[in-house]
Scaffold this active site. Structure first.
Site, short mmCIF file in Angstrom:
data_model
loop_
_atom_site.label_atom_id
_atom_site.label_comp_id
_atom_site.label_asym_id
_atom_site.label_seq_id
_atom_site.Cartn_x
_atom_site.Cartn_y
_atom_site.Cartn_z
N HIS A 298 0.82 -1.21 0.00
CA HIS A 298 0.00 0.00 0.00
C HIS A 298 0.86 1.27 0.00
CE1 HIS A 298 -3.93 -2.07 1.55
NE2 HIS A 298 -3.35 -2.73 0.56
N GLU B 18 -12.92 2.42 -5.59
CA GLU B 18 -13.60 3.70 -5.78
C GLU B 18 -12.99 4.52 -6.89
OE1 GLU B 18 -14.80 4.35 -1.05
OE2 GLU B 18 -13.51 5.80 -2.08
#
Length: 470
Positions: free
Chosen positions: A248, A344
């Site tokens: 990440h 998203e």
């Protein structure tokens, strides 16, 4: 349907291989009362959205009779209770119908066969894939130089200069990277005035040793390339604090029309620690001047630096691996990975909170809910979200007349399902979507070149292709 993970297991990834597809959901088989039944009895363990819950391997079958049997009788030894005392046979049947209906959202990605040629058809467009470079591991970043040659980063740690004949030359002297987990040499972009100043910007997994352990951060560096060497190197950002994790990193970079440098930093897999706090750099979109200084109008400038890092432009992000300028509006658009579901598309606005992990449309990888809500006052809603997760990475708006049927569309690479997602946008809303280049490979990057062509990068084997309209 509590404790269902031990019964239903993890995620099954399907192969895709047709030239393009537009998904049309089936007509609803169930009424609103069934959704309420799911929310009342199932959501506490399965998550708010049944669309995310169904994205798994079904250990006891997923046909309607098998689902009815599971809900009715349960598997007590595995933690799944029987629901026949709490729900009527009709209610259980309707729950099975609901799950069957939602399975279609996963089945839309199940295609057979690999592409048989380099010609791909889409709605109103046919494109031919020309190979630009091959022999890489993961072509994470891509930029086209004014002379039409290319810069390509390989996540393994090398920046390549690629000419028009597919010859690649390794650039010497680039920063050392931690090529482990999701880390490595990541994005690359040119300064908007590259032709006059020569600045190249890269993101990478920076590392150091603390207390005998390796810790990492997302770093942003700029430099110049002379005689195939990286020179005049300047580290202009490192995400603080460093962490012991190797995933990440975020790492996409984009300039806006005013010349501000935007880049993403993931929450480093520590969602309970970083994204909702502004006293750290992780789980954020940052904005800097091109030299690494902080713009005076950044949203948290003037506030206590111990509580508000001044480079932060937005927060509450998970792992944004897509960042691009909308050339039509001037806004910065972002895609970020959800966990199991909840990817998203967002329009990034100054000082806004995008909610992770307080709100989410996904559930955790272990099948347990992360949060019970998907909306909250003061937190931004995405333009759209994906259930199941497509694992978006790399995105670009098509602004070239070479693609008349695609002009103005947003293109997103899917790592999980190996295709490019074409998104038709009107007034900042998603009108329709189409799957393009299906089964081409794990699509790491999508980028417009200065020559007006669209380029895509895929992983393992790592290759970059130009999409040439036919």
């Amino acid at each position: 349907m509590h404790k269902r993970l031990s019964i239903l297991g993890g995620i099954a990834v399907a192969s895709i291989s047709i030239m393009s597809l537009t998904y049309a959901p089936k007509k609803a088989l169930v009424d609103e009362s069934t959704e309420k039944t799911y929310t009342q009895y199932c959501s506490s363990c399965h998550g708010e959205k049944v669309d995310a819950f169904v994205d798994r391997t079904w250990k006891h079958g997923k046909t309607k009779p098998e689902l009815i049997a599971t809900i009715t009788n349960g598997y007590a030894d595995l933690g799944m209770p029987s629901w026949k005392a709490a729900l009527s046979a009709k209610e259980i049947e309707k729950l099975a119908d609901l799950i069957t209906e939602k399975l279609a959202s996963v089945d839309q990605y199940k295609f057979a066969n690999k592409p048989s040629s380099n010609v791909f058809k889409s709605e109103g467009m046919t494109v031919v894939l020309d190979t630009i470079v091959s022999g890489l591991e993961s072509p994470w970043g891509f930029a086209q130089l004014p002379n039409k040659d290319y810069l390509v980063t390989d996540r393994a740690g090398t920046l390549y200069l690629v000419d028009q004949k597919q010859h690649k030359t390794a650039i010497k002297g680039t920063p050392a990277v931690m090529a482990k987990g999701q880390g490595g040499l990541l994005d690359v972009v040119l300064h908007p005035n590259y032709a006059s100043n020569g600045w190249v910007y890269m993101s990478y997994s920076k590392f150091k040793t603390e207390g005998g352990q390796t810790v990492t951060a997302t770093g942003i560096v700029r430099g110049k390339i002379k005689n195939n060497e990286w020179v005049e190197s300047q580290d202009i950002f490192e995400s603080l604090p460093y962490t012991k994790t190797f995933h990440h990193f975020g790492s996409r970079i984009a300039f806006d029309k005013q010349g501000y440098l935007f880049f993403s930093v993931g929450e480093r897999g520590m969602e309970k620690v970083f994204p909702q706090e502004t006293d750290n750099d992780n789980g954020k979109i940052h904005r800097l001047n091109d030299d690494g200084s902080v713009p005076k109008d950044n949203p948290f400038v003037g506030k206590d630096l111990a509580k508000f890092h001044h480079s932060i432009y937005s927060y509450g992000q998970r792992n944004p691996q897509g960042l691009t300028l909308n050339p039509y509006t001037g806004a910065i658009w972002e895609t970020e990975h959800g966990p199991r579901g909840g990817d998203e598309i967002n329009i990034i606005q100054a000082g806004k909170n995008y909610g992770w992990p307080t709100i989410s449309y996904g559930i955790n990888y272990d099948g347990k809910p992360i949060t019970s809500i998907s909306k909250k006052e003061g937190m931004e809603q995405p333009i759209t979200y994906y259930l199941p997760s497509i694992a978006p990475s790399g995105l670009a708006f098509v602004d070239s007349d070479k693609y008349p049927a695609w002009k103005g569309n947003l293109m997103i690479g899917s790592l999980r399902f190996n295709y490019m997602n074409r998104v038709v946008i009107k007034n900042n809303k998603v009108v329709s979507q189409e799957k393009v280049l299906v089964n081409l490979g794990r699509m790491r990057n999508v980028k417009m070149g200065v020559d007006g062509y669209l380029y895509v990068g895929v992983e393992n084997p790592g290759m970059v292709f130009r999409l040439r309209p036919q």
